[in-house]
Design a protein around this motif. Structure first.
Motif, PDB file in Angstrom:
ATOM      1  N   HIS A   1       0.794  -1.242   0.000  1.00 25.83           N
ATOM      2  CA  HIS A   1       0.000   0.000   0.000  1.00 25.83           C
ATOM      3  C   HIS A   1       0.820   1.283   0.000  1.00 25.83           C
ATOM      4  O   HIS A   1       0.340   2.305   0.459  1.00 25.83           O
ATOM      5  CB  HIS A   1      -1.021   0.019   1.161  1.00 25.83           C
ATOM      6  CG  HIS A   1      -2.066  -1.047   1.005  1.00 25.83           C
ATOM      7  ND1 HIS A   1      -3.021  -1.282   1.958  1.00 25.83           N
ATOM      8  CD2 HIS A   1      -2.293  -1.935   0.011  1.00 25.83           C
ATOM      9  CE1 HIS A   1      -3.805  -2.279   1.550  1.00 25.83           C
ATOM     10  NE2 HIS A   1      -3.366  -2.689   0.377  1.00 25.83           N
TER      11      HIS A   1
ATOM     12  N   LYS B   1      -0.673   7.727   3.750  1.00 24.71           N
ATOM     13  CA  LYS B   1      -1.864   7.270   3.023  1.00 24.71           C
ATOM     14  C   LYS B   1      -1.686   7.707   1.584  1.00 24.71           C
ATOM     15  O   LYS B   1      -1.562   8.902   1.312  1.00 24.71           O
ATOM     16  CB  LYS B   1      -3.105   7.966   3.555  1.00 24.71           C
ATOM     17  CG  LYS B   1      -3.619   7.436   4.855  1.00 24.71           C
ATOM     18  CD  LYS B   1      -5.015   7.996   5.055  1.00 24.71           C
ATOM     19  CE  LYS B   1      -5.126   8.766   6.344  1.00 24.71           C
ATOM     20  NZ  LYS B   1      -6.426   9.450   6.448  1.00 24.71           N
TER      21      LYS B   1
ATOM     22  N   GLU C   1      -0.549  -0.482  10.583  1.00 26.78           N
ATOM     23  CA  GLU C   1      -0.753   0.670   9.699  1.00 26.78           C
ATOM     24  C   GLU C   1       0.270   1.759   9.993  1.00 26.78           C
ATOM     25  O   GLU C   1       0.472   2.129  11.148  1.00 26.78           O
ATOM     26  CB  GLU C   1      -2.170   1.229   9.884  1.00 26.78           C
ATOM     27  CG  GLU C   1      -3.231   0.292   9.347  1.00 26.78           C
ATOM     28  CD  GLU C   1      -4.626   0.884   9.382  1.00 26.78           C
ATOM     29  OE1 GLU C   1      -4.798   1.965   9.982  1.00 26.78           O
ATOM     30  OE2 GLU C   1      -5.531   0.265   8.801  1.00 26.78           O
TER      31      GLU C   1
ATOM     32  N   SER D   1      -9.442   5.360   2.708  1.00 27.03           N
ATOM     33  CA  SER D   1      -8.029   5.326   2.336  1.00 27.03           C
ATOM     34  C   SER D   1      -7.379   4.052   2.875  1.00 27.03           C
ATOM     35  O   SER D   1      -7.902   3.410   3.781  1.00 27.03           O
ATOM     36  CB  SER D   1      -7.302   6.542   2.886  1.00 27.03           C
ATOM     37  OG  SER D   1      -7.318   6.503   4.291  1.00 27.03           O
ATOM     38  N   TYR D   2      -6.242   3.715   2.265  1.00 30.43           N
ATOM     39  CA  TYR D   2      -5.524   2.493   2.631  1.00 30.43           C
ATOM     40  C   TYR D   2      -4.129   2.866   3.113  1.00 30.43           C
ATOM     41  O   TYR D   2      -3.243   3.094   2.283  1.00 30.43           O
ATOM     42  CB  TYR D   2      -5.420   1.555   1.423  1.00 30.43           C
ATOM     43  CG  TYR D   2      -6.766   1.220   0.833  1.00 30.43           C
ATOM     44  CD1 TYR D   2      -7.460   0.112   1.283  1.00 30.43           C
ATOM     45  CD2 TYR D   2      -7.346   2.023  -0.143  1.00 30.43           C
ATOM     46  CE1 TYR D   2      -8.715  -0.203   0.761  1.00 30.43           C
ATOM     47  CE2 TYR D   2      -8.598   1.724  -0.666  1.00 30.43           C
ATOM     48  CZ  TYR D   2      -9.276   0.615  -0.214  1.00 30.43           C
ATOM     49  OH  TYR D   2     -10.506   0.314  -0.723  1.00 30.43           O
TER      50      TYR D   2
END
Ligand SMILES: [Co+2]
Length: 304
Positions: free
Chosen positions: A65, A206, A202, A271-272
């Motif tokens: 990502h 982004k 995470e 968003s990822y």
């Protein structure tokens, strides 16, 4: 599934296969990530496809990502391990594939671990196989190299315009209530191996977005230009992921960024975040797309 659909799925796979070759030739230390992503995405377009998602270029302990931003100045570092994950859409019919390249001379085995896990997983695929069986094979293979599979990343079923259509293909075994892969079904298998803990978290960055729903001409809470922008994204992408890069020429980059922040607050956009190995371990990934039909299994991203 109709023959015409199978043909479009195979075409997407063929383009992804060629794009992967291109990626292998292009990615080198010192190259700008932005240039690499643009080159691969233009190549996909020139072959009659569209990127199914922005090209991901994830370095070292980044697992997935990260796609370069519109003004990205990052370059491929010396002695790095680089994952390129790319997808192709042909009229919404999808292919998803990834490779890992090592510039350190240290991670050959780490790459072999995910590649062999992928090969063994693909060999095991048959109509109505349980997904837990695939996860088992991946876990065993990666552990046999002394590494860990990343347990909170998985492969996925795909349908038209939908990159993750509901069924996960785990990278570890042990799942009790495991779904079966009932043909016809299109899946991406994507083992990740690491010398870290086998878990991603995470990060802050982004870089990839998708719309959560259809956008109408009369959205409340948005101005005229914002609506035009969001409608344009919907017309081009439906719910497939996109990047600010693709719109920062027609609209200003500031406008694109502000609108995306606002749209995310309004839950029109999701968003990822970049996914990073939790112990900062090095990560390798291998991925191919497999079409399971009643009497045929096609590895669509290897047909080139
Ligand atoms: Co995938």
């Amino acid at each position: 599934m109709m023959d015409t659909e199978v043909e479009l799925i195979r075409k997407a796979g063929r383009i992804a296969c060629e794009a992967k070759k291109k990626a292998k030739e292009t990615v080198k230390p010192g190259q700008r990530l932005l240039d690499i992503a643009q080159l691969i995405e233009s190549f996909i377009n020139s072959m009659g496809g569209q990127p199914a998602f922005p090209v991901n270029i994830s370095i070292n302990s980044e697992a997935a990502h990260y796609s370069p931003l519109a003004d990205d100045e990052k370059i491929v570092p010396e002695a790095s391990i680089v994952k390129v994950d790319l997808g192709v859409s042909v009229d919404g019919y999808l292919a998803d594939t990834a490779i890992t390249i090592d510039f350190s001379g240290e991670y050959e085995d780490l790459i072999k671990a995910s590649e062999e896990a992928l090969n063994k997983a693909i060999e095991s695929v048959s109509p109505n196989i349980k997904t837990s069986l695939i996860g088992n094979i991946i876990e065993k293979t990666i552990k046999s190299y002394g590494y860990k599979p990343i347990r909170n990343l998985s492969g996925h079923s795909m349908s038209r315009y939908v990159l993750h259509s509901g069924i996960s293909i785990p990278n570890v075994g042990g799942e009790i209530l495991s779904p079966t892969l009932k043909p016809p079904i299109l899946i991406a298998i994507e083992p990740f191996a690491t010398n870290g803990l086998g878990l991603v978290l995470e990060g802050k960055d982004k870089t990839i977005y998708s719309l959560t729903r259809q956008i109408g001409k009369k959205e409340k809470k948005f101005g005229e230009q914002e609506i035009d922008f969001l409608v344009e994204i919907f017309n081009e992408r439906k719910n497939l992921p996109f990047t600010e890069r693709w719109y920062a020429r027609k609209y200003s980059l500031d406008f694109v960024r502000q609108t995306l922040v606002k749209a995310e607050k309004q839950r029109v956009v999701t968003s990822y975040p970049v996914l990073i190995e939790s112990a900062n371990g090095a990560v390798s990934q291998a991925e191919d797309t497999v079409l399971i039909l009643d009497n045929d299994i096609v590895i669509t991203t290897r047909e080139c």
